[in-house]
Design a protein around this motif. Structure first.
Motif, PDB file in Angstrom:
ATOM      1  N   CYS A  35       3.222 -12.943   6.615  1.00 29.91           N
ATOM      2  CA  CYS A  35       3.664 -13.020   7.891  1.00 29.91           C
ATOM      3  C   CYS A  35       4.348 -12.046   8.520  1.00 29.91           C
ATOM      4  O   CYS A  35       5.151 -11.397   7.845  1.00 29.91           O
ATOM      5  CB  CYS A  35       4.782 -14.489   7.998  1.00 29.91           C
ATOM      6  N   LYS A  36       4.023 -11.766   9.648  1.00 25.53           N
ATOM      7  CA  LYS A  36       4.776 -10.753  10.414  1.00 25.53           C
ATOM      8  C   LYS A  36       4.902 -11.309  11.950  1.00 25.53           C
ATOM      9  O   LYS A  36       4.165 -11.523  12.541  1.00 25.53           O
ATOM     10  CB  LYS A  36       4.018  -9.356  10.443  1.00 25.53           C
ATOM     11  N   VAL A  37       6.267 -11.080  12.414  1.00 25.83           N
ATOM     12  CA  VAL A  37       6.734 -11.522  13.601  1.00 25.83           C
ATOM     13  C   VAL A  37       5.878 -10.654  14.711  1.00 25.83           C
ATOM     14  O   VAL A  37       5.661  -9.307  14.469  1.00 25.83           O
ATOM     15  CB  VAL A  37       8.177 -11.088  13.913  1.00 25.83           C
ATOM     16  N   GLY A  38       5.056 -11.227  15.640  1.00 21.21           N
ATOM     17  CA  GLY A  38       4.443 -10.657  16.606  1.00 21.21           C
ATOM     18  C   GLY A  38       2.847 -10.806  16.298  1.00 21.21           C
ATOM     19  O   GLY A  38       2.215 -10.479  17.059  1.00 21.21           O
ATOM     20  N   GLU A  39       2.685 -10.658  14.972  1.00 21.88           N
ATOM     21  CA  GLU A  39       1.342 -10.767  14.514  1.00 21.88           C
ATOM     22  C   GLU A  39       0.628 -12.179  14.034  1.00 21.88           C
ATOM     23  O   GLU A  39      -0.446 -12.249  14.042  1.00 21.88           O
ATOM     24  CB  GLU A  39       1.312  -9.600  13.468  1.00 21.88           C
ATOM     25  N   GLY A  40       1.518 -12.805  13.296  1.00 22.67           N
ATOM     26  CA  GLY A  40       1.258 -14.185  13.091  1.00 22.67           C
ATOM     27  C   GLY A  40       1.165 -14.097  11.539  1.00 22.67           C
ATOM     28  O   GLY A  40       1.871 -13.579  10.879  1.00 22.67           O
ATOM     29  N   SER A  49      10.561 -17.359   8.835  1.00 27.57           N
ATOM     30  CA  SER A  49      10.109 -15.989   9.082  1.00 27.57           C
ATOM     31  C   SER A  49       9.814 -15.808  10.556  1.00 27.57           C
ATOM     32  O   SER A  49       9.929 -14.751  11.312  1.00 27.57           O
ATOM     33  CB  SER A  49       8.830 -15.594   8.438  1.00 27.57           C
ATOM     34  N   HIS A  50       9.777 -16.992  11.459  1.00 28.77           N
ATOM     35  CA  HIS A  50       9.547 -17.130  12.898  1.00 28.77           C
ATOM     36  C   HIS A  50       8.403 -16.251  13.394  1.00 28.77           C
ATOM     37  O   HIS A  50       8.213 -15.670  14.409  1.00 28.77           O
ATOM     38  CB  HIS A  50      10.692 -16.438  13.629  1.00 28.77           C
ATOM     39  N   CYS A  51       7.191 -16.059  12.360  1.00 29.37           N
ATOM     40  CA  CYS A  51       5.907 -15.475  12.722  1.00 29.37           C
ATOM     41  C   CYS A  51       5.110 -16.045  13.607  1.00 29.37           C
ATOM     42  O   CYS A  51       4.315 -15.741  14.413  1.00 29.37           O
ATOM     43  CB  CYS A  51       5.313 -14.737  11.499  1.00 29.37           C
ATOM     44  N   ILE A  52       5.080 -17.542  13.489  1.00 28.89           N
ATOM     45  CA  ILE A  52       4.213 -18.394  14.247  1.00 28.89           C
ATOM     46  C   ILE A  52       5.165 -19.514  15.029  1.00 28.89           C
ATOM     47  O   ILE A  52       4.578 -20.669  14.871  1.00 28.89           O
ATOM     48  CB  ILE A  52       3.199 -18.903  13.341  1.00 28.89           C
ATOM     49  N   THR A  53       6.340 -19.174  15.534  1.00 26.16           N
ATOM     50  CA  THR A  53       6.964 -20.243  16.188  1.00 26.16           C
ATOM     51  C   THR A  53       6.147 -21.266  17.091  1.00 26.16           C
ATOM     52  O   THR A  53       5.583 -20.696  17.851  1.00 26.16           O
ATOM     53  CB  THR A  53       8.439 -19.718  17.096  1.00 26.16           C
TER      54      THR A  53
END
Length: 172
Positions: free
Chosen positions: A93-98, A53-57
């Motif tokens: 999970c949401k990209v940019g939000e965590g 998801s890349h939400c917390i890379t």
């Protein structure tokens, strides 16, 4: 319709994905029986989805640690290894939000204010009692519901030091 009941170690999943246009959102509901051997398969599968998801890379190891500790606490302390009781994990999970994680059990609950501090001298050599402390170190936010059967954890995306430096130079 899935009622959350499982007859084996495999977790029941209900992942829901939203496309990139929707802000790359991943939502997962999963249940496991209260068995130690059910924890790792669930964590490994969830972490693959979370990583994708890349939400917390860059923050995945911290999230994995906190998730393992929360699941272990729910299975062992909450449900007391009663395989008739389930542990429920909700992940968003949401990209940019965590990421936000909620782990709940069907146990008696507890008062988190009564958990001894593992960093005090009298507790340093104990072989247990560090799970909540580790979750708090790994995540940005950790809280419990009023009954003590649900832990809420949040992790924001890793900060980009080079972007922060550029922002500081511009005075933002």
């Amino acid at each position: 319709m899935n009622n959350g009941c499982s007859t084996n170690v495999r977790a029941n999943f209900r992942p829901a994905f939203a496309g990139r246009g929707a802000g790359s959102l991943l939502e997962i509901d999963a249940w496991i029986q209260s068995e130690i051997k059910a924890i790792s398969p669930l964590v490994e599968r969830l972490m693959r989805l979370i990583e994708g998801s890349h939400c917390i890379t860059g923050e995945e190891p911290a999230v994995e640690l906190a998730l393992r500790e929360a699941l272990n606490n729910a299975v062992v302390h909450g449900n007391r290894l009663d395989t008739h009781k389930l542990v429920h994990v909700r992940c968003r999970c949401k990209v940019g939000e965590g990421i936000s994680l909620i782990v709940s059990d069907h146990g008696q609950g507890f008062d988190p204010r009564t958990v001894p501090d593992p960093a005090t001298i009298e507790n340093l050599e104990k072989d247990h009692g560090r799970g909540i402390h580790l979750m708090k170190l790994a995540m940005d936010e950790v809280s419990f519901d009023e009954r003590g059967i649900e832990v809420h954890m949040c992790k924001r995306p890793a900060r980009n030091p080079s972007a922060d430096a550029r922002s500081d130079l511009r005075g933002s």
